[in-house]
Scaffold this active site. Sequence first.
Site, PDB file in Angstrom:
ATOM      1  N   ASN A   1       0.805  -1.233   0.000  1.00  0.00           N
ATOM      2  CA  ASN A   1       0.000   0.000   0.000  1.00  0.00           C
ATOM      3  C   ASN A   1       0.836   1.282   0.000  1.00  0.00           C
ATOM      4  O   ASN A   1       0.525   2.225  -0.706  1.00  0.00           O
ATOM      5  CB  ASN A   1      -1.037  -0.026   1.129  1.00  0.00           C
ATOM      6  CG  ASN A   1      -0.419  -0.153   2.495  1.00  0.00           C
ATOM      7  OD1 ASN A   1       0.742  -0.537   2.646  1.00  0.00           O
ATOM      8  ND2 ASN A   1      -1.183   0.162   3.518  1.00  0.00           N
TER       9      ASN A   1
ATOM     10  N   CYS B   1      -3.258   1.026   7.000  1.00  0.00           N
ATOM     11  CA  CYS B   1      -3.391   0.339   8.289  1.00  0.00           C
ATOM     12  C   CYS B   1      -4.041   1.228   9.344  1.00  0.00           C
ATOM     13  O   CYS B   1      -4.749   0.752  10.208  1.00  0.00           O
ATOM     14  CB  CYS B   1      -2.024  -0.128   8.774  1.00  0.00           C
ATOM     15  SG  CYS B   1      -0.805   1.192   8.824  1.00  0.00           S
TER      16      CYS B   1
ATOM     17  N   GLU C   1       4.453  -4.876  12.520  1.00  0.00           N
ATOM     18  CA  GLU C   1       3.558  -3.721  12.337  1.00  0.00           C
ATOM     19  C   GLU C   1       2.369  -4.210  11.534  1.00  0.00           C
ATOM     20  O   GLU C   1       2.487  -4.438  10.330  1.00  0.00           O
ATOM     21  CB  GLU C   1       4.304  -2.600  11.612  1.00  0.00           C
ATOM     22  CG  GLU C   1       5.438  -1.995  12.405  1.00  0.00           C
ATOM     23  CD  GLU C   1       4.962  -1.330  13.687  1.00  0.00           C
ATOM     24  OE1 GLU C   1       3.785  -0.923  13.770  1.00  0.00           O
ATOM     25  OE2 GLU C   1       5.772  -1.239  14.627  1.00  0.00           O
TER      26      GLU C   1
HETATM   27  P1  NAD Z   1       0.148  -9.291   3.750  1.00  0.00           P
HETATM   28  O1  NAD Z   1       0.324  -9.695   5.160  1.00  0.00           O
HETATM   29  O2  NAD Z   1      -0.676 -10.145   2.872  1.00  0.00           O
HETATM   30  O3  NAD Z   1       1.562  -9.135   3.016  1.00  0.00           O
HETATM   31  C1  NAD Z   1       2.615  -8.361   3.563  1.00  0.00           C
HETATM   32  C2  NAD Z   1       3.940  -8.912   3.083  1.00  0.00           C
HETATM   33  O4  NAD Z   1       4.142 -10.229   3.603  1.00  0.00           O
HETATM   34  C3  NAD Z   1       4.070  -9.052   1.567  1.00  0.00           C
HETATM   35  O5  NAD Z   1       5.391  -8.735   1.192  1.00  0.00           O
HETATM   36  C4  NAD Z   1       3.801 -10.540   1.348  1.00  0.00           C
HETATM   37  O6  NAD Z   1       4.380 -11.044   0.152  1.00  0.00           O
HETATM   38  C5  NAD Z   1       4.475 -11.127   2.563  1.00  0.00           C
HETATM   39  N1  NAD Z   1       4.019 -12.452   2.967  1.00  0.00           N
HETATM   40  C6  NAD Z   1       2.827 -13.053   2.711  1.00  0.00           C
HETATM   41  N2  NAD Z   1       2.780 -14.269   3.302  1.00  0.00           N
HETATM   42  C7  NAD Z   1       3.972 -14.432   3.946  1.00  0.00           C
HETATM   43  C8  NAD Z   1       4.516 -15.478   4.747  1.00  0.00           C
HETATM   44  N3  NAD Z   1       3.841 -16.590   5.012  1.00  0.00           N
HETATM   45  N4  NAD Z   1       5.762 -15.303   5.262  1.00  0.00           N
HETATM   46  C9  NAD Z   1       6.461 -14.174   5.034  1.00  0.00           C
HETATM   47  N5  NAD Z   1       5.995 -13.157   4.263  1.00  0.00           N
HETATM   48  C10 NAD Z   1       4.756 -13.284   3.733  1.00  0.00           C
HETATM   49  O7  NAD Z   1      -0.431  -7.805   3.844  1.00  0.00           O
HETATM   50  P2  NAD Z   1      -0.854  -6.854   2.660  1.00  0.00           P
HETATM   51  O8  NAD Z   1      -2.129  -7.329   2.087  1.00  0.00           O
HETATM   52  O9  NAD Z   1       0.292  -6.665   1.733  1.00  0.00           O
HETATM   53  O10 NAD Z   1      -1.048  -5.471   3.437  1.00  0.00           O
HETATM   54  C11 NAD Z   1      -2.231  -5.158   4.073  1.00  0.00           C
HETATM   55  C12 NAD Z   1      -2.111  -5.365   5.563  1.00  0.00           C
HETATM   56  O11 NAD Z   1      -0.950  -4.714   6.082  1.00  0.00           O
HETATM   57  C13 NAD Z   1      -3.276  -4.751   6.295  1.00  0.00           C
HETATM   58  O12 NAD Z   1      -3.689  -5.615   7.322  1.00  0.00           O
HETATM   59  C14 NAD Z   1      -2.666  -3.473   6.883  1.00  0.00           C
HETATM   60  O13 NAD Z   1      -3.341  -2.983   7.997  1.00  0.00           O
HETATM   61  C15 NAD Z   1      -1.273  -3.902   7.189  1.00  0.00           C
HETATM   62  N6  NAD Z   1      -0.367  -2.753   7.261  1.00  0.00           N
HETATM   63  C16 NAD Z   1       0.163  -2.403   8.477  1.00  0.00           C
HETATM   64  C17 NAD Z   1       0.977  -1.291   8.583  1.00  0.00           C
HETATM   65  C18 NAD Z   1       1.548  -0.862   9.909  1.00  0.00           C
HETATM   66  O14 NAD Z   1       2.479  -0.072   9.934  1.00  0.00           O
HETATM   67  N7  NAD Z   1       1.028  -1.331  11.034  1.00  0.00           N
HETATM   68  C19 NAD Z   1       1.272  -0.540   7.442  1.00  0.00           C
HETATM   69  C20 NAD Z   1       0.714  -0.930   6.221  1.00  0.00           C
HETATM   70  C21 NAD Z   1      -0.093  -2.051   6.142  1.00  0.00           C
END
Ligand code: NAD
Length: 488
Positions: free
Chosen positions: A157, A289, A255
């Site tokens: 995002n 997020c 996070e």
């Molecule tokens: P996601 O958890 O699907 O993916 C995040 C990352 O993790 C990607 O690079 C993905 O390829 C990787 N990933 C997926 N499965 C994995 C695994 N089993 N092991 C290791 N890596 C893996 O999240 P998303 O859809 O990309 O992002 C949306 C989510 O992120 C929402 O829940 C949002 O709230 C959260 N978010 C949090 C923050 C924060 O600072 N707290 C900031 C932005 C987004």
Amino acid sequence: MNSSGLLETDRWHGKAFHGEWVQGAAKIDVREPATGEKLGEVGESRPDDLPAVVARAQAAQAEWAVQPAERRAALFRRVAQLLEADRGALIDAIVRETGGLRGKAEVELNGTIDEIIHSAAILVQPEGHILPSRDASRLSLARRVPLGIVGVIAPWNFPMLLAMRSVAPAIALGNAVILKPDPQTPIVGGVALARAFEEAGLPAGVFSVVNGGASVGEALVEARGVRMITFTGSTAVGRRVGELAGKHLKRVALELGGKSPFIVLDDADLEAAASAGAWGSFLHQGQICMASGRHIVHRKVVNEYVEILTRKAAALPVGDPYREQVAIGPIINAKQIARVDQIVKDSVAAGAKLATGGTYKGPFYKPTVLHQVRSGMPAYELEIFGPVAPVIVAEDEDDAVRIANDTDYGLSGAVQTGSLERGLRVARRIRSGLVHINDQTINDVAECPFGGMGASGNGSRFGSMNNWDEFTEWQWMTVGGKPTRYPF
Ligand code: NAD
């Protein structure tokens, strides 16, 4: 994607940056969410590439960590200059790859540059303490030492900013970093960073980018030699990353997601509150997020508030942010749009009232206001990650606080009120890592501690001074001029 400057395709097309540009095992197509048009392709890394990437990083880190702080700081200033010089092309790339507005892309690039400038600055801060010594002839001190190799896993995002907020301080403080961007945004979330550090003269191996999805992510978490993982993404994947990191005794910063409360009290300026609330729920199509996930509004003013919010939502133009003047762009992928729609439909079926929106065309979901949302409905319980503002009625101040804390998440929060005293009283009772009085929930700047409570994180905090705690560990050292003699 045609570009001169950092994103010139010759250098990286079809490749991954394993300390140097290498052909990928396969190709990952990168597509524009608004049109489906192919923007480029990067090389996919394989899980079994990790040992070689780690070995290279280990050798490079040992040299990098002993470079004088001023030399490391100078390199960071060059990275900032390179990104600044390529501003136009980078902003276009962020708009197209993430489907965000130009203003969002500017905020993202500016935040990224801030992270670099702050990282250059922390390098010249004190890096330890002189401790009281029990032996007057010996000096006792505590010094911060780098962890070694830090693995960074980032979402799509705000791919550049959310990667850089870990990458920059970790490298600045003497670590090597291996980044895994989301496979939907590997150009602005990976290539751009690699090219900037490369052009600035960072020694090869100090920074690497591995491309791929869950299997490459898990291989990075488990890789021998990687001492810490910083993960930004969903709570579900965060739990998995935390579990694997725990098994391998690694430090982990998580996070995660949120369902942040946006409280409107009965003495609030309702026009201003609805404007902030609309921003908090609809900015970047709600794919943030810290999005305002629950509008908790005092019963006395709820009807008027919903009316104003609905008027604002219905007036927001939706479309392709690269080619049109719009306020709302596309949702990142088809799976996510179906999920958003399901949450809205299921909530309406459970009794919520649809004030506006609730429909979509292609990747474009209309800004949606759901009224009379109650506990148990999907719009009350789940992180939506779409342009939906669920409104919940609160009977009074105490009830608003109760509802605000009625979630496992705890990332951000906000209170709108005409009374500073009330604002402070309510804000202090909200269990979240960030809370803002008379503002909305989306705020992240390099100099302030950022992180969530509860299911939004595991207690880690990013931002300026906190980065010392995240990316270094303490070493106690004593030193004497003469060897100590013992009775043995
Ligand atoms: P996601 O958890 O699907 O993916 C995040 C990352 O993790 C990607 O690079 C993905 O390829 C990787 N990933 C997926 N499965 C994995 C695994 N089993 N092991 C290791 N890596 C893996 O999240 P998303 O859809 O990309 O992002 C949306 C989510 O992120 C929402 O829940 C949002 O709230 C959260 N978010 C949090 C923050 C924060 O600072 N707290 C900031 C932005 C987004």
